[in-house]
Design a protein around this motif. Sequence first.
Motif, PDB file in Angstrom:
ATOM      1  N   ALA A  13      79.936 -28.922  74.588  1.00 20.26           N
ATOM      2  CA  ALA A  13      80.136 -27.868  75.589  1.00 20.26           C
ATOM      3  C   ALA A  13      78.767 -27.368  76.029  1.00 20.26           C
ATOM      4  N   ILE A  14      78.580 -27.244  77.335  1.00 17.78           N
ATOM      5  CA  ILE A  14      77.268 -26.816  77.851  1.00 17.78           C
ATOM      6  C   ILE A  14      77.439 -25.553  78.695  1.00 17.78           C
ATOM      7  N   PHE A  15      76.735 -24.498  78.303  1.00 12.55           N
ATOM      8  CA  PHE A  15      76.759 -23.239  79.049  1.00 12.55           C
ATOM      9  C   PHE A  15      75.492 -23.141  79.885  1.00 12.55           C
ATOM     10  N   GLY A  16      75.628 -23.032  81.208  1.00 15.71           N
ATOM     11  CA  GLY A  16      74.465 -22.981  82.094  1.00 15.71           C
ATOM     12  C   GLY A  16      74.052 -24.401  82.460  1.00 15.71           C
ATOM     13  N   VAL A  17      74.820 -25.012  83.363  1.00 15.70           N
ATOM     14  CA  VAL A  17      74.548 -26.420  83.707  1.00 15.70           C
ATOM     15  C   VAL A  17      73.570 -26.461  84.895  1.00 15.70           C
ATOM     16  N   GLY A  18      72.316 -26.131  84.607  1.00 20.10           N
ATOM     17  CA  GLY A  18      71.266 -26.165  85.632  1.00 20.10           C
ATOM     18  C   GLY A  18      70.372 -27.373  85.400  1.00 20.10           C
ATOM     19  N   GLY A  53      79.758 -40.139  80.082  1.00 18.82           N
ATOM     20  CA  GLY A  53      80.004 -41.575  80.293  1.00 18.82           C
ATOM     21  C   GLY A  53      79.622 -42.425  79.093  1.00 18.82           C
ATOM     22  N   LYS A  54      78.949 -41.813  78.085  1.00 19.40           N
ATOM     23  CA  LYS A  54      78.628 -42.596  76.873  1.00 19.40           C
ATOM     24  C   LYS A  54      79.902 -42.682  76.034  1.00 19.40           C
ATOM     25  N   PRO A  55      80.208 -43.869  75.490  1.00 19.27           N
ATOM     26  CA  PRO A  55      81.446 -43.994  74.713  1.00 19.27           C
ATOM     27  C   PRO A  55      81.468 -42.992  73.556  1.00 19.27           C
ATOM     28  N   GLY A  56      82.594 -42.377  73.362  1.00 14.99           N
ATOM     29  CA  GLY A  56      82.764 -41.457  72.234  1.00 14.99           C
ATOM     30  C   GLY A  56      82.383 -40.016  72.541  1.00 14.99           C
ATOM     31  N   PHE A  57      81.921 -39.735  73.781  1.00 13.65           N
ATOM     32  CA  PHE A  57      81.526 -38.364  74.115  1.00 13.65           C
ATOM     33  C   PHE A  57      82.353 -37.804  75.263  1.00 13.65           C
ATOM     34  N   THR A  58      82.648 -36.518  75.167  1.00 13.98           N
ATOM     35  CA  THR A  58      83.202 -35.826  76.325  1.00 13.98           C
ATOM     36  C   THR A  58      82.392 -34.545  76.535  1.00 13.98           C
ATOM     37  N   VAL A  59      82.048 -34.287  77.797  1.00 18.10           N
ATOM     38  CA  VAL A  59      81.133 -33.177  78.108  1.00 18.10           C
ATOM     39  C   VAL A  59      81.855 -32.149  78.985  1.00 18.10           C
ATOM     40  N   VAL A  60      81.862 -30.893  78.510  1.00 20.96           N
ATOM     41  CA  VAL A  60      82.490 -29.814  79.273  1.00 20.96           C
ATOM     42  C   VAL A  60      81.416 -28.806  79.677  1.00 20.96           C
ATOM     43  N   GLY A  61      81.398 -28.475  80.960  1.00 19.70           N
ATOM     44  CA  GLY A  61      80.417 -27.494  81.443  1.00 19.70           C
ATOM     45  C   GLY A  61      81.078 -26.151  81.657  1.00 19.70           C
ATOM     46  N   HIS A  62      80.313 -25.080  81.418  1.00 23.18           N
ATOM     47  CA  HIS A  62      80.835 -23.735  81.666  1.00 23.18           C
ATOM     48  C   HIS A  62      79.928 -22.996  82.637  1.00 23.18           C
ATOM     49  N   ALA A  85      84.576 -32.257  82.406  1.00 23.58           N
ATOM     50  CA  ALA A  85      85.443 -31.131  82.764  1.00 23.58           C
ATOM     51  C   ALA A  85      84.550 -29.908  82.920  1.00 23.58           C
ATOM     52  N   ALA A  86      85.032 -28.919  83.690  1.00 26.42           N
ATOM     53  CA  ALA A  86      84.258 -27.694  83.865  1.00 26.42           C
ATOM     54  C   ALA A  86      85.212 -26.526  83.965  1.00 26.42           C
ATOM     55  N   THR A  87      84.783 -25.377  83.489  1.00 25.13           N
ATOM     56  CA  THR A  87      85.677 -24.225  83.456  1.00 25.13           C
ATOM     57  C   THR A  87      84.877 -22.917  83.502  1.00 25.13           C
ATOM     58  N   THR A  88      85.574 -21.858  83.956  1.00 23.96           N
ATOM     59  CA  THR A  88      84.963 -20.526  83.897  1.00 23.96           C
ATOM     60  C   THR A  88      85.381 -19.828  82.600  1.00 23.96           C
ATOM     61  N   ASN A  89      86.237 -20.493  81.834  1.00 24.68           N
ATOM     62  CA  ASN A  89      86.813 -19.867  80.657  1.00 24.68           C
ATOM     63  C   ASN A  89      86.050 -20.305  79.384  1.00 24.68           C
ATOM     64  N   MET A  90      85.418 -19.342  78.724  1.00 20.14           N
ATOM     65  CA  MET A  90      84.574 -19.684  77.569  1.00 20.14           C
ATOM     66  C   MET A  90      85.387 -20.311  76.438  1.00 20.14           C
ATOM     67  N   ALA A  91      86.560 -19.712  76.159  1.00 25.63           N
ATOM     68  CA  ALA A  91      87.379 -20.194  75.042  1.00 25.63           C
ATOM     69  C   ALA A  91      87.795 -21.643  75.270  1.00 25.63           C
ATOM     70  N   GLU A  92      88.134 -21.942  76.533  1.00 23.58           N
ATOM     71  CA  GLU A  92      88.548 -23.305  76.879  1.00 23.58           C
ATOM     72  C   GLU A  92      87.362 -24.262  76.701  1.00 23.58           C
ATOM     73  N   ALA A  93      86.189 -23.818  77.125  1.00 23.37           N
ATOM     74  CA  ALA A  93      84.999 -24.679  77.037  1.00 23.37           C
ATOM     75  C   ALA A  93      84.694 -25.052  75.581  1.00 23.37           C
ATOM     76  N   ALA A 107      85.045 -27.954  70.309  1.00 13.72           N
ATOM     77  CA  ALA A 107      83.700 -28.506  70.549  1.00 13.72           C
ATOM     78  C   ALA A 107      82.959 -28.737  69.229  1.00 13.72           C
ATOM     79  N   ASP A 108      82.279 -29.885  69.148  1.00 15.36           N
ATOM     80  CA  ASP A 108      81.456 -30.196  67.975  1.00 15.36           C
ATOM     81  C   ASP A 108      80.052 -29.623  68.138  1.00 15.36           C
ATOM     82  N   TYR A 109      79.590 -29.588  69.382  1.00 13.78           N
ATOM     83  CA  TYR A 109      78.255 -29.067  69.679  1.00 13.78           C
ATOM     84  C   TYR A 109      78.336 -28.162  70.898  1.00 13.78           C
ATOM     85  N   ILE A 110      77.620 -27.036  70.839  1.00  9.78           N
ATOM     86  CA  ILE A 110      77.569 -26.125  71.990  1.00  9.78           C
ATOM     87  C   ILE A 110      76.100 -25.946  72.368  1.00  9.78           C
TER      88      ILE A 110
END
Length: 362
Positions: free
Chosen positions: A5-10, A22-31, A49-57, A61-64
């Motif tokens: 999960a990434i907060f602040g996707v700048g 796109g790397k196998p085994g990873f999914t990336v969610v932006g907040h 995926a991207a969301t305005t909702n912190m809990a959803e992001a 998540a394994d890493y934030i």
Amino acid sequence: MTKIAIFGVGLIGGSLALCYKGKPGFTVVGHSPNPKSVEKLLKRNVVDAATTNMAEAVDGADYIFLCVPVGMLEEYVQQLMNLPLKKGCIITDVGSTKATITESAETIVKDGVFFIGGHPMAGSERHGVEAASSHLFENAFYVLTPAEGTPQAEVDRLTELLKTTKAQIVQVGAREHDDIVGAISHLPHIIAVALVNQVRGYNETNPLYQNLAAGGFRDITRIASSEPMIWRDILVNNRQVLLKLLVDWNLEISRFIELIENSDGEGIVEQFRIAGEFRSQLPERRKGMITSLFDIYVDIPDHPGIIGQITTLLGNARINLSNIQIIESREDVPGILRLSFRNQEDADRASELLSGPYAVHV
Ligand SMILES: NC(=O)C1=CN([C@@H]2O[C@H](COP(=O)(O)OP(=O)(O)OC[C@H]3O[C@@H](n4cnc5c(N)ncnc54)[C@H](O)[C@@H]3O)[C@@H](O)[C@H]2O)C=CC1
Ligand SMILES: O=C(O)C(=O)Cc1ccc(O)cc1
């Protein structure tokens, strides 16, 4: 599946997203708190995926990664601790200062969740997801500043994850980090801004200053174009270190005032000599705080349209040019074009492509 999960996707958050998307085994969610930014992230395809909702992001998540301005980091860690996080989740940040967040997060984070401070020591004066690149961290240092209580196994786990960025991961104490980075990055940003503003003042009465300010002036002041809010937070956060560094800077300037007042040629030569000697020992071709670009030089005949031909060749081969400069172009002398790239691979490919029709020097 490893969820990031990434907060602040700048610039930095977006570049991290592109390293894993796109790397196998990873999914990336932006907040982002801003729905328009969420839309933009999805449209640009930098996250899964991207969301305005912190809990959803952060759900599962394994890493934030916290990639927001330094002044907001503590608040984000606090808000995260009010959400249900996966056991063993590692929260890390990318802030340019490390002491305050490393120390405060240690007191906030608990219940099988870990905080490990981080700082990828690569970037640019640009900002926003538009400037993000999956190659940004290649060959750069990536500093981790774990607090004393953090189990080494967790640091190793984060180190392993970060290998995907192709950065070199190093561990440094948070306070030591702020001392060193204050001197090699924060102070130079202040000096660049002060220098530009000094010249801007002269330019108000004589616009020739601006017209003649090319070459070296542009090079050493590139970082003065950095994002003001990001730098406001960095300078205020590292104020204690910076106030000491600025006292030392005043001493360096006073030394030059004295040398020049006394027309002390020998003293001036000595200052340049010792600076040149130290500078020649700096690592070359490693991306550092003040990013080195990867340059090649091309001899160009002086005829119209030549620059267009070269940039078209590079564009057709999908090689990203980050800067272009004519170093010499007079009627009697063939011009030299300096082409800058963000990574060695692009510089090598450009060199190979252009060395057919042109003389290329690396
Ligand atoms: N610019 C650089 O070269 C480097 C920056 N850093 C650090 O990375 C972090 C991010 O910087 P950049 O990516 O350069 O900046 P950026 O401006 O490109 O990205 C910042 C992100 O944070 C978001 N943001 C800003 N204010 C916000 C707020 N009030 N609430 C929620 N989100 C907000 C922005 O929308 C954006 O997505 C900073 O902590 C900076 O110190 C670290 C290494 C290099
Ligand atoms: O643009 C450059 O050369 C930089 O120095 C970018 C930069 C800015 C902030 C950091 O914390 C690290 C790197």
